[in-house]
Design a protein around this motif. Structure first.
Motif, PDB file in Angstrom:
ATOM      1  N   VAL A 104       0.774  -1.533  -0.146  1.00  0.00           N
ATOM      2  CA  VAL A 104      -0.214   0.199   0.015  1.00  0.00           C
ATOM      3  C   VAL A 104       0.730   1.043  -0.076  1.00  0.00           C
ATOM      4  O   VAL A 104       1.827   1.441   0.327  1.00  0.00           O
ATOM      5  N   ALA A 105       0.551   1.904  -0.847  1.00  0.00           N
ATOM      6  CA  ALA A 105       1.153   3.489  -0.261  1.00  0.00           C
ATOM      7  C   ALA A 105       0.189   4.237   0.503  1.00  0.00           C
ATOM      8  O   ALA A 105      -1.259   4.659   0.801  1.00  0.00           O
ATOM      9  N   ALA A 106       0.807   4.835   1.821  1.00  0.00           N
ATOM     10  CA  ALA A 106       0.527   4.954   3.228  1.00  0.00           C
ATOM     11  C   ALA A 106       0.643   6.924   3.386  1.00  0.00           C
ATOM     12  O   ALA A 106       2.151   6.596   3.416  1.00  0.00           O
ATOM     13  N   PRO A 107       0.019   7.296   3.192  1.00  0.00           N
ATOM     14  CA  PRO A 107       0.211   8.589   3.968  1.00  0.00           C
ATOM     15  C   PRO A 107       0.385   8.887   5.101  1.00  0.00           C
ATOM     16  O   PRO A 107       0.360   8.286   6.222  1.00  0.00           O
ATOM     17  N   THR A 108       2.260   9.525   5.806  1.00  0.00           N
ATOM     18  CA  THR A 108       2.797   8.922   7.133  1.00  0.00           C
ATOM     19  C   THR A 108       2.082  10.506   7.720  1.00  0.00           C
ATOM     20  O   THR A 108       2.211  10.048   9.151  1.00  0.00           O
ATOM     21  N   ASP A 109       0.252  11.391   7.128  1.00  0.00           N
ATOM     22  CA  ASP A 109      -0.200  11.839   8.081  1.00  0.00           C
ATOM     23  C   ASP A 109      -1.502  11.611   8.279  1.00  0.00           C
ATOM     24  O   ASP A 109      -2.163  11.921   9.149  1.00  0.00           O
ATOM     25  N   LEU A 110      -1.299   9.689   8.243  1.00  0.00           N
ATOM     26  CA  LEU A 110      -2.979   8.874   8.139  1.00  0.00           C
ATOM     27  C   LEU A 110      -3.059   8.990   9.852  1.00  0.00           C
ATOM     28  O   LEU A 110      -1.996   8.462  10.441  1.00  0.00           O
ATOM     29  N   PRO A 111      -3.506   8.877  10.396  1.00  0.00           N
ATOM     30  CA  PRO A 111      -3.893   8.360  12.169  1.00  0.00           C
ATOM     31  C   PRO A 111      -3.413   7.278  12.374  1.00  0.00           C
ATOM     32  O   PRO A 111      -3.460   6.199  11.394  1.00  0.00           O
ATOM     33  N   GLY A 112      -2.815   7.017  12.637  1.00  0.00           N
ATOM     34  CA  GLY A 112      -2.274   6.070  13.352  1.00  0.00           C
ATOM     35  C   GLY A 112      -0.379   5.286  13.156  1.00  0.00           C
ATOM     36  O   GLY A 112      -0.521   4.397  13.008  1.00  0.00           O
ATOM     37  N   VAL A 113      -0.492   6.674  12.180  1.00  0.00           N
ATOM     38  CA  VAL A 113       1.034   6.152  11.226  1.00  0.00           C
ATOM     39  C   VAL A 113       1.915   6.569  11.818  1.00  0.00           C
ATOM     40  O   VAL A 113       1.791   8.459  12.176  1.00  0.00           O
ATOM     41  N   SER A 114       2.985   6.359  12.060  1.00  0.00           N
ATOM     42  CA  SER A 114       3.830   7.657  12.684  1.00  0.00           C
ATOM     43  C   SER A 114       5.513   6.355  12.935  1.00  0.00           C
ATOM     44  O   SER A 114       5.684   5.509  12.771  1.00  0.00           O
ATOM     45  N   SER A 115       6.990   7.899  13.024  1.00  0.00           N
ATOM     46  CA  SER A 115       7.899   7.420  12.790  1.00  0.00           C
ATOM     47  C   SER A 115       8.288   6.882  14.360  1.00  0.00           C
ATOM     48  O   SER A 115       8.508   8.152  14.748  1.00  0.00           O
ATOM     49  N   GLY A 116       9.223   6.403  14.297  1.00  0.00           N
ATOM     50  CA  GLY A 116       9.891   5.938  15.699  1.00  0.00           C
ATOM     51  C   GLY A 116      11.068   6.817  15.867  1.00  0.00           C
ATOM     52  O   GLY A 116      12.570   7.743  14.292  1.00  0.00           O
ATOM     53  N   GLU A 117      12.388   6.985  16.438  1.00  0.00           N
ATOM     54  CA  GLU A 117      13.515   7.488  16.073  1.00  0.00           C
ATOM     55  C   GLU A 117      14.582   7.256  15.315  1.00  0.00           C
ATOM     56  O   GLU A 117      15.107   5.312  15.557  1.00  0.00           O
ATOM     57  N   PRO A 118      15.102   7.634  14.479  1.00  0.00           N
ATOM     58  CA  PRO A 118      15.946   6.688  13.748  1.00  0.00           C
ATOM     59  C   PRO A 118      17.307   5.789  14.562  1.00  0.00           C
ATOM     60  O   PRO A 118      17.986   5.939  15.337  1.00  0.00           O
ATOM     61  N   ALA A 119      17.614   5.260  14.108  1.00  0.00           N
ATOM     62  CA  ALA A 119      18.239   4.212  14.101  1.00  0.00           C
ATOM     63  C   ALA A 119      20.445   4.896  13.555  1.00  0.00           C
ATOM     64  O   ALA A 119      20.216   5.802  12.790  1.00  0.00           O
ATOM     65  N   HIS A 120      21.002   4.658  15.051  1.00  0.00           N
ATOM     66  CA  HIS A 120      22.264   5.170  14.451  1.00  0.00           C
ATOM     67  C   HIS A 120      23.391   4.867  14.293  1.00  0.00           C
ATOM     68  O   HIS A 120      24.208   4.220  14.506  1.00  0.00           O
ATOM     69  N   LEU A 121      23.394   4.878  12.533  1.00  0.00           N
ATOM     70  CA  LEU A 121      24.575   3.976  12.171  1.00  0.00           C
ATOM     71  C   LEU A 121      25.857   4.395  11.557  1.00  0.00           C
ATOM     72  O   LEU A 121      26.196   5.459  11.819  1.00  0.00           O
ATOM     73  N   LEU A 122      27.451   2.991  11.592  1.00  0.00           N
ATOM     74  CA  LEU A 122      28.312   3.176  11.281  1.00  0.00           C
ATOM     75  C   LEU A 122      28.034   4.704  10.293  1.00  0.00           C
ATOM     76  O   LEU A 122      29.013   5.213  10.031  1.00  0.00           O
ATOM     77  N   GLY A 123      27.353   3.744   8.777  1.00  0.00           N
ATOM     78  CA  GLY A 123      27.572   4.756   8.270  1.00  0.00           C
ATOM     79  C   GLY A 123      26.298   4.658   7.926  1.00  0.00           C
ATOM     80  O   GLY A 123      25.435   4.710   7.543  1.00  0.00           O
ATOM     81  N   VAL A 124      26.005   5.933   5.981  1.00  0.00           N
ATOM     82  CA  VAL A 124      24.584   6.309   5.631  1.00  0.00           C
ATOM     83  C   VAL A 124      23.927   6.840   7.309  1.00  0.00           C
ATOM     84  O   VAL A 124      22.866   6.628   6.764  1.00  0.00           O
ATOM     85  N   ASP A 125      24.216   7.368   7.798  1.00  0.00           N
ATOM     86  CA  ASP A 125      23.987   7.929   8.850  1.00  0.00           C
ATOM     87  C   ASP A 125      22.709   9.475   8.732  1.00  0.00           C
ATOM     88  O   ASP A 125      21.413   9.191   9.223  1.00  0.00           O
ATOM     89  N   ALA A 126      22.958   9.359   7.929  1.00  0.00           N
ATOM     90  CA  ALA A 126      21.903  10.929   7.213  1.00  0.00           C
ATOM     91  C   ALA A 126      20.365  10.137   6.187  1.00  0.00           C
ATOM     92  O   ALA A 126      19.938  10.860   6.625  1.00  0.00           O
ATOM     93  N   SER A 127      21.041   9.099   6.555  1.00  0.00           N
ATOM     94  CA  SER A 127      19.633   8.173   5.761  1.00  0.00           C
ATOM     95  C   SER A 127      18.567   8.175   6.733  1.00  0.00           C
ATOM     96  O   SER A 127      17.593   8.108   5.745  1.00  0.00           O
ATOM     97  N   LEU A 128      18.719   8.721   7.733  1.00  0.00           N
ATOM     98  CA  LEU A 128      17.912   8.485   8.843  1.00  0.00           C
ATOM     99  C   LEU A 128      16.774   7.736   8.517  1.00  0.00           C
ATOM    100  O   LEU A 128      15.793   7.628   8.734  1.00  0.00           O
ATOM    101  N   THR A 129      17.617   6.329   8.861  1.00  0.00           N
ATOM    102  CA  THR A 129      16.978   5.425   9.126  1.00  0.00           C
ATOM    103  C   THR A 129      16.227   4.603   9.830  1.00  0.00           C
ATOM    104  O   THR A 129      17.274   3.982  11.017  1.00  0.00           O
ATOM    105  N   GLY A 130      14.980   3.981   9.773  1.00  0.00           N
ATOM    106  CA  GLY A 130      14.028   4.042  11.375  1.00  0.00           C
ATOM    107  C   GLY A 130      13.039   3.194  11.237  1.00  0.00           C
ATOM    108  O   GLY A 130      12.766   2.811  10.238  1.00  0.00           O
TER     109      GLY A 130
END
Length: 356
Positions: A174-200
């Motif tokens: 599915v294509a889920a809008p991130t402003d949809l109720p019930g959808v939220s993002s957690g704290e990005p993981a701190h990566l050794l490399g490509v940390d600015a990808s803000l992957t989490g």
């Protein structure tokens, strides 16, 4: 000026800008907003999209050529682009046109950002008793509960293409809008490399996804339907070779002043040229090389060339801010990003000095 071929004159300025800004992405919480916008303005995001949907429709071989150049300048920005274009390609491949009409223009122009949350579709089935992200069919669409653990740029996304698993084992995309109720993002993981990808992680708490936003399924192995981001295939190996190209170029420049570095620089350059040629050949003809062999060679070259650049840089390379140190950490990324077990085993044998 848009880049319309891998040999476009407009490429040089973009690459130089990406290269100059790459070290700024080492700062905590950094995000390549300006770099992604510059890529959009140069038409980079259009390469992957069919002409009928507003793209340039580059061939697979030309995409490899383009990615080789981008990743040699800034791996983090290029990695994020792979996730963004993965979402765009899924929008274009879906029979349901509504999500494409809603988002594709804004995404290609850099006005919005989308990403993918799909890795758990295989890892959760392989390692866990229950899928980490579950879907329940409703009268209006699907209700999602759980989380997608590895979502690049989750905190920056306007939409995420995400996969979930029903109780009967079928999957839905599915294509889920991130402003949809019930959808939220957690704290990005701190990566050794490509940390600015803000992957989490991205969390779904009884998030209601209307049928109009379904891209595929319910079906078994929904990711095999349509065209996706080619994760774990040529794309990943290509980015590893791009990183190697940057490290080897540094080593070659240093060898101009220190002749003792020349043999190593030449040998690595020859290996990189051969691997680059094989990548392009395989993009043109899938039977030219296996993706596993290319990935094994690309991982190995990225590790060895980045460490060679650090050795050539000496103490300066060990100081945070020098690109050689960044290349070494980024090379480690390829040992864990969509790395098939046979490839990992081969790389481990090489590291252990075990030969056939």
């Amino acid at each position: 000026m848009k880049i319309t071929t891998p040999n476009s004159a407009a490429f040089a300025g973009l690459l130089e800008s990406l290269r100059e800004q790459a070290n700024t992405l080492e700062a905590p919480g950094a995000w390549p907003k300006a770099q992604l916008l510059a890529c959009a303005e140069h038409g980079v995001l259009e390469w992957f999209i069919p002409r009928e949907h507003g793209g340039q429709g580059w061939s697979d071989a030309d995409i490899v050529r383009g990615y080789l150049q981008l990743s040699s300048a800034c791996l983090t920005t290029t990695f994020i682009i792979t996730q963004l274009t993965g979402a765009c390609r899924r929008l274009c491949a879906a029979e349901n046109a509504e999500p494409r009409q809603r988002w594709i223009s804004a995404l290609l122009e850099g006005r919005q950002f989308a990403t993918v949350g799909i890795s758990h579709l295989t890892t959760s089935r392989r390692y866990l008793a229950q899928p980490v992200l579950r879907a329940e069919q409703t009268s209006n669409g699907f209700r999602l509960d759980g989380y997608s653990p590895w979502v690049t740029g989750a905190v920056k996304a306007d939409m995420v293409v995400v996969g979930a698993t029903l109780d009967d084992g079928r999957q839905v995309l599915v294509a889920a809008p991130t402003d949809l109720p019930g959808v939220s993002s957690g704290e990005p993981a701190h990566l050794l490399g490509v940390d600015a990808s803000l992957t989490g992680p991205m969390q779904f708490d009884s998030a209601e996804i209307p049928a109009a936003l379904v891209l595929g399924g319910p079906a078994e192995n929904v990711m095999q339907q349509g065209v996706g981001a080619m994760s774990g295939g040529l794309q990943t190996s290509t980015l590893a070779v791009g990183l190697s190209t940057a490290a080897i170029s540094f080593l070659a420049r240093e060898s101009e002043q220190r002749s003792q570095l020349a043999p190593a620089a030449a040998a690595l350059a020859d290996e990189c040229d051969a691997l680059r040629a094989d990548l392009i050949a395989t993009a043109e003809d899938p039977n030219a090389c296996t993706t596993e062999d290319l990935r094994r060679r690309a991982n190995s070259l990225a590790l060895r060339s980045s460490q060679a650049s650090l050795a050539a840089a000496k103490g300066a390379g060990y100081i945070v801010g020098h690109p050689a140190g960044r290349w070494c950490r980024e090379a480690l990324f390829f040992l864990v990003w969509s790395c098939p077990q046979p490839v990992l085993s081969a790389n481990l044998c090489e590291l252990a000095g075990i030969t056939d």
